[in-house]
Design a protein around this motif. Sequence first.
Motif, PDB file in Angstrom:
ATOM      1  N   GLY A   8       0.881  -1.253  -0.003  1.00 15.65           N
ATOM      2  CA  GLY A   8      -0.080   0.019   0.204  1.00 15.65           C
ATOM      3  C   GLY A   8       0.802   1.226  -0.171  1.00 15.65           C
ATOM      4  N   GLY A   9       2.282   1.135   0.004  1.00 14.24           N
ATOM      5  CA  GLY A   9       3.022   2.145   0.076  1.00 14.24           C
ATOM      6  C   GLY A   9       4.223   2.205   0.904  1.00 14.24           C
ATOM      7  N   ASP A 169       3.349  -7.409  -2.472  1.00 15.18           N
ATOM      8  CA  ASP A 169       4.058  -6.002  -2.268  1.00 15.18           C
ATOM      9  C   ASP A 169       5.553  -5.974  -2.843  1.00 15.18           C
ATOM     10  N   GLN A 172       7.203  -3.286  -5.188  1.00 14.93           N
ATOM     11  CA  GLN A 172       7.770  -2.207  -4.714  1.00 14.93           C
ATOM     12  C   GLN A 172       9.453  -2.209  -4.929  1.00 14.93           C
ATOM     13  N   ASP A 178       4.894   6.667  -8.955  1.00 15.31           N
ATOM     14  CA  ASP A 178       3.431   6.364  -8.693  1.00 15.31           C
ATOM     15  C   ASP A 178       2.579   5.464  -9.763  1.00 15.31           C
ATOM     16  N   ARG A 181       3.588   1.768  -9.942  1.00 14.76           N
ATOM     17  CA  ARG A 181       2.891   1.011  -8.990  1.00 14.76           C
ATOM     18  C   ARG A 181       1.778   0.845  -9.346  1.00 14.76           C
ATOM     19  N   ARG A 182       0.810   1.838  -9.837  1.00 13.20           N
ATOM     20  CA  ARG A 182      -0.490   1.845 -10.234  1.00 13.20           C
ATOM     21  C   ARG A 182      -0.652   0.676 -11.285  1.00 13.20           C
ATOM     22  N   GLN A 185      -0.379  -2.882  -9.541  1.00 11.21           N
ATOM     23  CA  GLN A 185      -1.327  -2.975  -8.945  1.00 11.21           C
ATOM     24  C   GLN A 185      -2.822  -3.308  -9.747  1.00 11.21           C
ATOM     25  N   ARG A 208      -0.900  -9.153   2.917  1.00 15.69           N
ATOM     26  CA  ARG A 208      -1.152  -7.537   2.757  1.00 15.69           C
ATOM     27  C   ARG A 208      -2.077  -7.482   1.474  1.00 15.69           C
ATOM     28  N   GLU A 211      -3.728  -2.110  -0.736  1.00 17.23           N
ATOM     29  CA  GLU A 211      -3.934  -1.307  -1.801  1.00 17.23           C
ATOM     30  C   GLU A 211      -4.954  -1.744  -2.877  1.00 17.23           C
ATOM     31  N   ARG A 253      -4.129  -0.565   8.780  1.00 13.45           N
ATOM     32  CA  ARG A 253      -4.490  -1.245   7.660  1.00 13.45           C
ATOM     33  C   ARG A 253      -5.418  -2.441   8.086  1.00 13.45           C
TER      34      ARG A 253
END
Length: 978
Positions: A8-9, A169, A172, A178, A181-182, A185, A208, A211, A253
Motif C-alpha cells: 500500500g506504499g 508487495d 515495490q 506512482d 506502482r499503479r 496493482q 497484505r 491497496e 490497515r
Amino acid sequence: MPYRFSAGGLSPAASGWIVRLPNFFLNRLWQTFVVMLGCLPGLAHSQPQPRPRPPSVAFYYGAQPPLADLKAFDIAVVEPDFVPDPRAHARAPADGAHELYAYVSLGEVHPTRSYYASLPAGSLRGSNAAWGSRVIDQAAPGWQAFFLDTVIAPLWQRGWRGFFLDTLDSYQLFADTDDARRAQQAAMVAILREFKRRYPDGKLMLNRGFELLPQVAPLVSAVAAESLYQGYDAAANAYRPVPQADRDWLSDRLREARDRYHLPAIAIDYVDPAAPGARELARATAARIRADGFIPWVADGGLGSLGVGTLELLPRTVLVLVNGAGNDLHLSEGQRFLGIQLNHLGLRYELLDLATTPLPEGVLAGRYAGVVSWMRSGERHPALGPWLARRAAEGVRVAMFNALGFTPDQALLQPLGLQMQPPPAPGRLQIQSRDSGLVGFEAEPLPDRSALSPLRLADGAPARSLLRLADSRGNSYDAAAITAWGGYVLAPFAIQEVPGADFQHWVVQPLAFLREALALPALPVPDVTTEGGRRMLMVHVDGDGFASRAEVPGTPYASEIMEKQFIDRYRLPSTVSVIEGELSASGLYPQASAALEAIARRIYAQPQVEAASHSYSHPFNWAAAMKDTGPANRLKLPGYTLDLTREVQGSMAYINGLLPAGKTASVFLWSGDCVPPAAAIAETARHGYLNLNGGDTTITRSRNSWTEIASQGIRKGGWYQVYAPHQNENVYTNDWTGPFYGFERVIETFELTGAPHRFKPIDIYYHVYSASKPASIAALHRIYQWAVAQPTTRVFGSQYIRKVMDFESATIARDHATGELVVRTGADLRTLRLPAAAPLPGLGEGIAGFTPGPAATYLTLSGAQARIGPAAAGAAPQVYVAEANGAISELRRGPGELQFTLTVNGAGLGLLALASPAACSLSIDGKPVTPVRPGAGRFTTTAQAPSDKRMNNTSYYEFGSPSSLQTTRYLARVRCAA
C-alpha cells in the motif's frame, strides 16, 4: 528518514529491514508446531446465538507437515508440493470444518520452482536477496495467463480450492513511481478477477495487498499481515520488536480490512524459539494481538517451530525411537510394550527406526508431547545421546526405557544431571530405596549386576530416584529416575522375563511412569472403547474354514453352523469375511462353490452383517508372500502370482458380487501373520478400504500382564494398520491343536482389558472353522452368552476402525480467549475419558453427558467437536445423557429441554438413562416413553450415583422393537420441570 516496504506504499520506520512472510524454500526445520485460533459455533438453539468466532488459521511451509495436528484449525496454509492430495485431509463443516490452502507466491519466484525455467520472457525484474528469489513484473506480457495456467490450474486439478497469495508487495522493489506502482496493482487486480471468473468456488487469502482491497475485497476470504509487534529480519536472521510507527500503520490497515471490508484480519508475528522465555513472549504477543481485535498467530521466522494464537495446540503425538534391526516394526519392543500405554494416555505415536531412518533435526517443541526410546542392551547409536540432549534443552520431555542406546560420557551426562559411577563390586546388589508406587508393579525388582548401567543422579540435580541400588563398596546407582528433562528406567527394571514362561511382566508401572516422565497434562483422552458411556461390543470373523465340514450330525458346512447358531441366534452386529480363493468357482473348491456362495449370500443379506474381504489367496506371511517366492506362503491357487491389486481390489469386487442391493464391502481383514508391509496397507487405504487384524492381545489370568495387551494399531510408512481389539481362537487353542474349548478363556481377556482400566472394547473375533467342532462350538456359545449379558453398545467392525482412525487425527487445543479446551475428534469418535477424580466440565458445546466407569468418567459427545471448560459458577444444573446404547448426534439444548438423535445398531431395544435435577419426560419419535426399572445388567449406572452430584434423579428408558436387526435412528426429546 529511512523507510521499509509495506503493502500500500512506503511507511516511515526506524529501520530499513524488510519483514514479510518467507518463502518455504528457506525453511530448514524438519518439524514444527503450529498454533491456531478457535472457531466452533455454539450449540444452544433457544438462547441468543453468540457472535461467530473468527476462523482459525495456521501457516506451515515445511516438509512433512503435521496434517493430523493441522486438522485442529479451520484453515491451514501449507506448501502444496508436500501434500499430494489435499482432498484426503479436508473435513466437512459438520465434522469440524478444515481446509488446506496452497501457498502460492504471486510477486516472486524462487529458482527451484519447477516452472521457473519456462517463465514468460521479460517477466523478471530484479531480485530479493534476503530470500534468494526473483521479483516478477505483474504487467509483463503473458504473465497473467502463465500464472493462472501453469501455477494455479495444476493445483486446482489436484484438488486445491483455497490459495494463499504471498509477496503481493514485492513489486515495490522495482516500481519507484506512482504510475509504475499503479500499473502493477492494476495487473494484480486483473489476475485476481480472472481467477474468480475461472474458479468461482476458489478461495483467496492475501498477504497484505491492502491497496488492492477497494477493488478486490469481495473476491477475498481473509487478509494476513506480519510483524505487528514482533518482526523477523530474514537477511540478518534476527528478531526485533516492530517500531511504533510501523505498528500504528499496520494496525490501521488491518483495522480497515476488518471493519470496512469485513474480512478476517490475521496478524502474524515472529519470536525466536531458542531465546529464553520465548514461549511466554509468544503467548503475550498473541494476547496483545487478540486484544487489538485481530486474529493472532506467533511463530518463528522460518515457520518451523511452536506458535501461539488464540488457540494453542496441545500436542498428543509421541516420537518413539526403536531399533528394528531389519525386522518389521510390529516386532519392536517399543511397539509391543509401549503402544497400548501411550494410546491409553491419549497419545498417538510415530515409530522411528534408528536402523533405517535419521533422527529429525530442527525444533521439535510443540509438535511432540515427548520422545520415548526403547533401546536394547549393548546397542550404540553415536548420534543418539547428543540428539536427546538437544531435545531436553529445548524443553521436549524424554523417557528412556531399558537401555540408553549410546555410550555415556560425563560431558554428555552433566547437563542431564547424571554422573558415571564405577562398575559395581562383585557380589549382590542391594536395593537402597525405591518408589513403591512406580516400581514393583507386576514383578518385584531383581537387581542384576551384569545388566546394570553404572549411573547415578548428580548431587543437587532436580530429580527423584525411583530405584537406587548399592554395592558392597558403598557405591550407589540410580536404575530408574524422574528428572527435570523426563526420566529413565533401565534394564532389568522396565520389564522382566517370567521364569519358565514365554512372556514378560512390567516392573515399572508404565502408565504412571510415562505420565510423570513426560509431564503429561490432565487432558481429556479420545477413547475408542466406549460409546454412550457403555463398553462397545463387536464381532468379526475371518473367512478361514468357510468350506470346512462341521463334526456334527449331517456334517454341514462350518459356515452354516456359524450362520444358524451365532449370526441368527445372537443377532449381534458382525463383520464377516470370506476368502475368494476358497469360495469362487476358480478357487480351491470349485465343486462346492455354488453351495458356499449361497451360504455367503444368505449371511450377507442379514441387516446385522457387514461384508469384508479376507483376501484372495490368504497370504500366511505377508512379507514373504509379497516377494512372490511361490505358493508356500499363500493358498496354492492355479496359475496365480501374488499381486496386491488382485488381493485387495479383486477380492473386494468378488465379495461385492455376493451382496444384496444397497450393500458394499469396505473392510479388509488381514490374513496369516497379520503383519502386512507398508505397501499392502497403502493398497487398502488408497482405494478407500478400512483394514483390521493383528496385534495379539492375549492377556489371561495365567498370563496376567499388560505386556500381553497390544496397541490400537501401528503406523508404517505413513499408513495405519488397525489392530483387532482381541485375539481369535487360534492362540487359545494352541494353533488349533487343542483344547478346542480353549477359546472360552477369551472371556478372561475381555474382563482384564475392561477393568481396572478399560483398555479395549469387547471383540468376539474368530475363524469360521471355530464352528466346526463340538467343543469349539460350545466355547463360542459361552462367549456370546457372556457378551450379550454385559451392558454394551453394539458396533460394527467398520465403526470401530473409523474410531481408531479418528483417534489418530484427533486434536486438542486451548482457547486462550475463553480458557476452554477445543477438542476435534472426527466424524465417528464420540467419547472422551477423564480421570475419575477430575471435576466434571460444564455441559458446553458438543457434550451430551457423563457416565462413571472403570477409573474414569466417560464424556459422551454429540458431534465431531466439543468445547470443554468448567461449569459456570452458579449455573443451574441441566439434564444430560447418563447412558445410551448408541451414538448421540444433532444435539440441541435449551432451558429444561434436550433434543438429540440416538443411532442404535441392530440391538433391538434402544436404551437411555437421563440424569436431571428435576422430573423429566421423554418422547421418542414424537411418542411419550414411560421410565422403567432397569433390568439386571441392562444399564451400567443402576448401582451408581449420578456422575453429577447436583442431580437427584436418574430415569431409565427402553424403547423400540426387541426384534429389530436394523440400524435405527431415534429422535429423542426431553422436557424437564422448572
